[in-house]
Write a protein that holds these residues in place. Structure first.
Motif, PDB file in Angstrom:
ATOM      1  N   THR A 127       0.846  -1.187   0.000  1.00 22.90           N
ATOM      2  CA  THR A 127       0.000   0.000   0.000  1.00 22.90           C
ATOM      3  C   THR A 127       0.880   1.235   0.000  1.00 22.90           C
ATOM      4  O   THR A 127       1.900   1.279   0.708  1.00 22.90           O
ATOM      5  N   SER A 128       0.484   2.236  -0.774  1.00 22.12           N
ATOM      6  CA  SER A 128       1.236   3.485  -0.806  1.00 22.12           C
ATOM      7  C   SER A 128       0.274   4.660  -0.670  1.00 22.12           C
ATOM      8  O   SER A 128      -0.900   4.578  -1.056  1.00 22.12           O
ATOM      9  N   VAL A 129       0.784   5.745  -0.099  1.00 15.32           N
ATOM     10  CA  VAL A 129       0.007   6.961   0.127  1.00 15.32           C
ATOM     11  C   VAL A 129       0.836   8.152  -0.333  1.00 15.32           C
ATOM     12  O   VAL A 129       2.026   8.237  -0.028  1.00 15.32           O
ATOM     13  N   LEU A 130       0.191   9.056  -1.052  1.00  8.41           N
ATOM     14  CA  LEU A 130       0.829  10.304  -1.462  1.00  8.41           C
ATOM     15  C   LEU A 130      -0.157  11.430  -1.192  1.00  8.41           C
ATOM     16  O   LEU A 130      -1.306  11.367  -1.648  1.00  8.41           O
ATOM     17  N   GLY A 131       0.251  12.452  -0.437  1.00  5.42           N
ATOM     18  CA  GLY A 131      -0.700  13.498  -0.086  1.00  5.42           C
ATOM     19  C   GLY A 131      -0.034  14.810   0.258  1.00  5.42           C
ATOM     20  O   GLY A 131       1.196  14.921   0.354  1.00  5.42           O
ATOM     21  N   GLY A 132      -0.882  15.815   0.440  1.00  4.50           N
ATOM     22  CA  GLY A 132      -0.383  17.130   0.819  1.00  4.50           C
ATOM     23  C   GLY A 132      -1.513  18.080   1.146  1.00  4.50           C
ATOM     24  O   GLY A 132      -2.674  17.843   0.780  1.00  4.50           O
ATOM     25  N   ARG A 133      -1.168  19.144   1.884  1.00  4.21           N
ATOM     26  CA  ARG A 133      -2.124  20.185   2.245  1.00  4.21           C
ATOM     27  C   ARG A 133      -1.452  21.543   2.068  1.00  4.21           C
ATOM     28  O   ARG A 133      -0.237  21.679   2.211  1.00  4.21           O
ATOM     29  N   ALA A 134      -2.258  22.533   1.786  1.00  4.14           N
ATOM     30  CA  ALA A 134      -1.758  23.904   1.693  1.00  4.14           C
ATOM     31  C   ALA A 134      -2.845  24.843   2.201  1.00  4.14           C
ATOM     32  O   ALA A 134      -4.028  24.666   1.879  1.00  4.14           O
ATOM     33  N   VAL A 135      -2.450  25.840   3.015  1.00 10.12           N
ATOM     34  CA  VAL A 135      -3.382  26.824   3.549  1.00 10.12           C
ATOM     35  C   VAL A 135      -2.755  28.207   3.415  1.00 10.12           C
ATOM     36  O   VAL A 135      -1.581  28.403   3.772  1.00 10.12           O
ATOM     37  N   LEU A 136      -3.529  29.155   2.908  1.00 13.70           N
ATOM     38  CA  LEU A 136      -3.126  30.552   2.834  1.00 13.70           C
ATOM     39  C   LEU A 136      -3.988  31.333   3.817  1.00 13.70           C
ATOM     40  O   LEU A 136      -5.216  31.315   3.726  1.00 13.70           O
ATOM     41  N   ARG A 137      -3.347  31.994   4.790  1.00 12.55           N
ATOM     42  CA  ARG A 137      -4.080  32.746   5.813  1.00 12.55           C
ATOM     43  C   ARG A 137      -3.846  34.246   5.643  1.00 12.55           C
ATOM     44  O   ARG A 137      -2.708  34.710   5.553  1.00 12.55           O
ATOM     45  N   TRP A 138      -4.961  34.977   5.619  1.00 18.39           N
ATOM     46  CA  TRP A 138      -4.920  36.441   5.569  1.00 18.39           C
ATOM     47  C   TRP A 138      -5.507  36.989   6.858  1.00 18.39           C
ATOM     48  O   TRP A 138      -6.586  36.572   7.280  1.00 18.39           O
ATOM     49  N   ILE A 148      -7.805  30.087   3.138  1.00 19.16           N
ATOM     50  CA  ILE A 148      -8.135  29.385   1.892  1.00 19.16           C
ATOM     51  C   ILE A 148      -7.207  28.184   1.804  1.00 19.16           C
ATOM     52  O   ILE A 148      -5.975  28.333   1.898  1.00 19.16           O
ATOM     53  N   GLY A 149      -7.781  26.991   1.660  1.00 16.47           N
ATOM     54  CA  GLY A 149      -6.938  25.801   1.709  1.00 16.47           C
ATOM     55  C   GLY A 149      -7.338  24.737   0.708  1.00 16.47           C
ATOM     56  O   GLY A 149      -8.436  24.755   0.141  1.00 16.47           O
ATOM     57  N   ALA A 150      -6.430  23.797   0.503  1.00 16.04           N
ATOM     58  CA  ALA A 150      -6.660  22.655  -0.377  1.00 16.04           C
ATOM     59  C   ALA A 150      -5.949  21.441   0.202  1.00 16.04           C
ATOM     60  O   ALA A 150      -4.931  21.572   0.897  1.00 16.04           O
ATOM     61  N   LEU A 151      -6.496  20.284  -0.089  1.00 18.12           N
ATOM     62  CA  LEU A 151      -5.959  19.022   0.423  1.00 18.12           C
ATOM     63  C   LEU A 151      -6.136  17.961  -0.647  1.00 18.12           C
ATOM     64  O   LEU A 151      -7.151  17.915  -1.342  1.00 18.12           O
ATOM     65  N   SER A 152      -5.137  17.088  -0.762  1.00 15.56           N
ATOM     66  CA  SER A 152      -5.240  15.955  -1.679  1.00 15.56           C
ATOM     67  C   SER A 152      -4.505  14.773  -1.082  1.00 15.56           C
ATOM     68  O   SER A 152      -3.400  14.929  -0.533  1.00 15.56           O
ATOM     69  N   GLN A 153      -5.124  13.606  -1.155  1.00  9.64           N
ATOM     70  CA  GLN A 153      -4.456  12.382  -0.710  1.00  9.64           C
ATOM     71  C   GLN A 153      -4.929  11.212  -1.560  1.00  9.64           C
ATOM     72  O   GLN A 153      -6.125  11.037  -1.778  1.00  9.64           O
ATOM     73  N   ASN A 154      -3.985  10.420  -2.039  1.00  9.06           N
ATOM     74  CA  ASN A 154      -4.280   9.244  -2.852  1.00  9.06           C
ATOM     75  C   ASN A 154      -3.704   8.010  -2.170  1.00  9.06           C
ATOM     76  O   ASN A 154      -2.497   7.948  -1.906  1.00  9.06           O
ATOM     77  N   ILE A 155      -4.574   7.046  -1.872  1.00  4.69           N
ATOM     78  CA  ILE A 155      -4.165   5.763  -1.305  1.00  4.69           C
ATOM     79  C   ILE A 155      -4.313   4.702  -2.389  1.00  4.69           C
ATOM     80  O   ILE A 155      -5.349   4.604  -3.037  1.00  4.69           O
ATOM     81  N   SER A 156      -3.273   3.914  -2.587  1.00  2.03           N
ATOM     82  CA  SER A 156      -3.289   2.880  -3.611  1.00  2.03           C
ATOM     83  C   SER A 156      -2.838   1.560  -3.010  1.00  2.03           C
ATOM     84  O   SER A 156      -1.731   1.467  -2.451  1.00  2.03           O
ATOM     85  N   GLY A 157      -3.702   0.546  -3.082  1.00  2.00           N
ATOM     86  CA  GLY A 157      -3.363  -0.792  -2.605  1.00  2.00           C
ATOM     87  C   GLY A 157      -3.236  -1.740  -3.783  1.00  2.00           C
ATOM     88  O   GLY A 157      -4.112  -1.781  -4.653  1.00  2.00           O
ATOM     89  N   ARG A 158      -2.154  -2.510  -3.830  1.00  2.00           N
ATOM     90  CA  ARG A 158      -1.923  -3.392  -4.973  1.00  2.00           C
ATOM     91  C   ARG A 158      -2.805  -4.624  -4.952  1.00  2.00           C
ATOM     92  O   ARG A 158      -3.013  -5.255  -5.984  1.00  2.00           O
TER      93      ARG A 158
END
Length: 306
Positions: A127-138, A148-158
Motif C-alpha cells: 500500500t502506498s500513500v501520497l498526499g499534501g495540504r496547503a493553507v493561505l491565511r490572511w 483558503i486551503g486545499a488538500l489531496s491524498q491518494n491511497i493505492s493498494g496493490r
C-alpha cells in the motif's frame, strides 16, 4: 454505511470531511492535536454527530516567522518487507503579520505481509500513500482571519487486505489481483471573527472522494474463466457550516448556527473478463440538507450543567 449519512462526524479543523463516505484515512502529518467527542453527541456540531466527533486540528499558518521541517521513517514488517515514510513542511510569511502560507507534503509506503500461493507472489497487499495540504491565511486586522486551503491524498493498494482459512498463515489463493484506490480532494474557505468572549466561524468546502475496488469473481454462476468485478464510488460533497458561540471551559455559554450541504453519491459496477467487463446497474443518490442547531448551558453545581 453505503449512501446513508455516517453517524460519526469527521472534521479537519472546522472543515467537514465526509457525509455518506467511508473514512478517507487522512495521514496525520503536521497535526497539532486530535479531538475525540464520544457519542451520543448533542448539537455542538451541525450534522452527523450522533455517534461522536473526530476532529483533526492542524498546525496553523504563522505570519510572524518562517519555519520548516523534515521527517523520515523506516518500517520493517514481520512476515513482510521494508516500508518507509517521509514528510516536509514549510511555513512562510508573505506579508509580515498579515499573510502567510503553510504547505505540507508526505509519502508513505507499506511493503505488505500477505502471500498469494496460487500466483506465487509475496507481500501482495503493498500500500502506498501520497498526499499534501496547503493553507493561505490572511489577517486583515480587527481580529478577522480568512483561510483558503486545499488538500489531496491518494491511497493505492496493490491487492486485497485479507487471508483465507485452511492455508498457511497470512496467505490466500486468488486468480486475479484485487487492487483498490481511495482518492480524496478538498478545497475550503474559512472566515473567523472574534469579539470579547464571542467567536463567529463560517466554513465552506467542496470535497471529492473517489473509491475504486476490484474483486476476483472467478466462478460466478454462468461464467467461464477469470472474472473481475469492479465497483467505482464517486462522491461530491458541498457544505457550509456557520456558527456563533460564547464558549466556556466549565460547560456554560451558548452556540447557535446552521449547516447546509449537498451530497452526491454515484456508484457504477462492472462484471466480466478482465479486458471486457460489462456494466451492471448502478445507483445515484443525492442528499440536500439544511440544519439549524443550538445549545445553551447553565452551571447548576460544580458537576452538573443544564
Amino acid at each position: 454505511n453505503g449512501p446513508s449519512q455516517s453517524i460519526v462526524g469527521q472534521y479537519l479543523g472546522d472543515v467537514r470531511l465526509t457525509f455518506s463516505a467511508p473514512n478517507p484515512d487522512l495521514h496525520l502529518y503536521d497535526i497539532r492535536r486530535v479531538e475525540l467527542l464520544e457519542g451520543p453527541q448533542g448539537t455542538l456540531y451541525g450534522t452527523g454527530s450522533l455517534g461522536g466527533i473526530l476532529r483533526f486540528v492542524p498546525n496553523e499558518p504563522d505570519s510572524s516567522q518562517f519555519s520548516a521541517g523534515l521527517a523520515a521513517g523506516l518500517l520493517a514488517t514481520r512476515h513482510g518487507g521494508w516500508g518507509s515514510d517521509g514528510s516536509a513542511m514549510v511555513n512562510a510569511p508573505i506579508v509580515q503579520d498579515r499573510l502567510a502560507a503553510r504547505v505540507v507534503g508526505y509519502a508513505w509506503s507499506d511493503a505488505g505481509y500477505i502471500d498469494d500461493v496460487d500466483r506465487g507472489l509475496e507481500d501482495v497487499n503493498r500500500t502506498s500513500v501520497l498526499g499534501g495540504r496547503a493553507v493561505l491565511r490572511w489577517e486583515p486586522g480587527d481580529r478577522w482571519w480568512i483561510d483558503i486551503g486545499a488538500l489531496s491524498q491518494n491511497i493505492s493498494g496493490r491487492d486485497g487486505q485479507y487471508a483465507m482459512r485452511g492455508l498457511p498463515p497470512l496467505s490466500r489463493r486468488t486468480n486475479l489481483a484485487e487492487p483498490f484506490a481511495n482518492d480524496y480532494q478538498l478545497v475550503h474557505l474559512t472566515v473567523r471573527k472574534r469579539w470579547e468572549g464571542v467567536e463567529l466561524v463560517s466554513t465552506t468546502s467542496v470535497a471529492r472522494h473517489d473509491l475504486e475496488t476490484l474483486f476476483d469473481a472467478s466462478g460466478f454462476p454462468d461464467t467461464e474463466g477469470p472474472q473481475l468485478y469492479t465497483e467505482d464510488v464517486n462522491i461530491v460533497l458541498i457544505s457550509n457550516e456557520t456558527h456563533i458561540a460564547q464558549p466556556d471551559s466549565q460547560g456554560e455559554g451558548w452556540i447557535f448556527g446552521w449547516s447546509v450541504l449537498s451530497d452526491t453519491n454515484h456508484i457504477t459496477r462492472r462484471l466480466g473478463p478482465p479486458t471486457a467487463a460489462l456494466p451492471l446497474p448502478g445507483v445515484r443518490n443525492e442528499t440536500h440538507e439544511v440544519a439549524l442547531f443550538g445549545q445553551f448551558g447553565i452551571t447548576m453545581t460544580p458537576r452538573l450543567v443544564a
